[in-house]
Design a protein around this motif. Structure first.
Motif, short mmCIF file in Angstrom:
data_model
loop_
_atom_site.label_atom_id
_atom_site.label_comp_id
_atom_site.label_asym_id
_atom_site.label_seq_id
_atom_site.Cartn_x
_atom_site.Cartn_y
_atom_site.Cartn_z
N ALA A 216 0.86 -1.18 0.00
CA ALA A 216 0.00 0.00 0.00
C ALA A 216 0.89 1.23 0.00
N THR A 217 0.30 2.35 -0.29
CA THR A 217 0.96 3.63 -0.13
C THR A 217 0.61 4.16 1.25
N LEU A 218 1.63 4.40 2.07
CA LEU A 218 1.43 4.98 3.40
C LEU A 218 1.49 6.50 3.27
N GLN A 219 0.45 7.16 3.71
CA GLN A 219 0.39 8.62 3.72
C GLN A 219 0.32 9.09 5.16
N ILE A 220 1.32 9.84 5.57
CA ILE A 220 1.29 10.47 6.89
C ILE A 220 0.93 11.92 6.63
N GLY A 221 -0.25 12.30 7.06
CA GLY A 221 -0.77 13.62 6.78
C GLY A 221 -1.84 13.60 5.70
N GLY A 222 -2.24 12.40 5.30
CA GLY A 222 -3.32 12.27 4.34
C GLY A 222 -4.66 12.56 4.98
N LYS A 223 -5.68 12.68 4.16
CA LYS A 223 -7.02 12.99 4.66
C LYS A 223 -7.61 11.78 5.38
N VAL A 224 -7.98 12.01 6.65
CA VAL A 224 -8.57 10.98 7.50
C VAL A 224 -9.91 11.50 8.01
N LYS A 225 -10.91 10.63 8.08
CA LYS A 225 -12.22 11.05 8.59
C LYS A 225 -12.07 11.61 10.00
N PRO A 226 -12.87 12.63 10.35
CA PRO A 226 -12.74 13.31 11.65
C PRO A 226 -12.82 12.39 12.86
#
Length: 94
Positions: A13-23
């Motif tokens: 997978a692509t790990l995104q730190i700072g990606g959009k996450v549900k509230p």
């Protein structure tokens, strides 16, 4: 934002730190059928909170079928062990 390709137990997978996450979430992991598959973690997290969330979401990547309660307990327990001063010191030692 940090973006990095990761593979856990043969699942990529692509790990995104700072990606959009549900509230209402700390992070999330796309199901195996998603192409491309993404794992996202809040960019504001640091220290224990970051480590626990990273372990939690990467455990979902490793085994999507694993029960949520087990994943949460595993992430909490492993993050607790890894942040014990004696353990953490060895992780950061050169």
């Amino acid at each position: 934002m940090i973006t990095k390709q990761v593979t856990i137990c043969g699942n990529s997978a692509t790990l995104q730190i700072g990606g959009k996450v549900k509230p209402d979430r700390h992070g999330d992991c796309d199901p195996p059928v998603s192409k491309p598959r993404m794992v996202r973690i809040r960019g504001s997290y640091r220290g224990y909170e970051f480590l626990e969330t990273l372990i939690h979401e990467l455990t979902h990547l490793a085994g999507w079928h694993i029960a949520e309660d087990w994943v949460q307990q595993f992430a909490t327990d492993l993050a607790t062990v890894m942040t014990e001063p004696e353990i953490e010191e060895r992780i950061h030692a050169e």
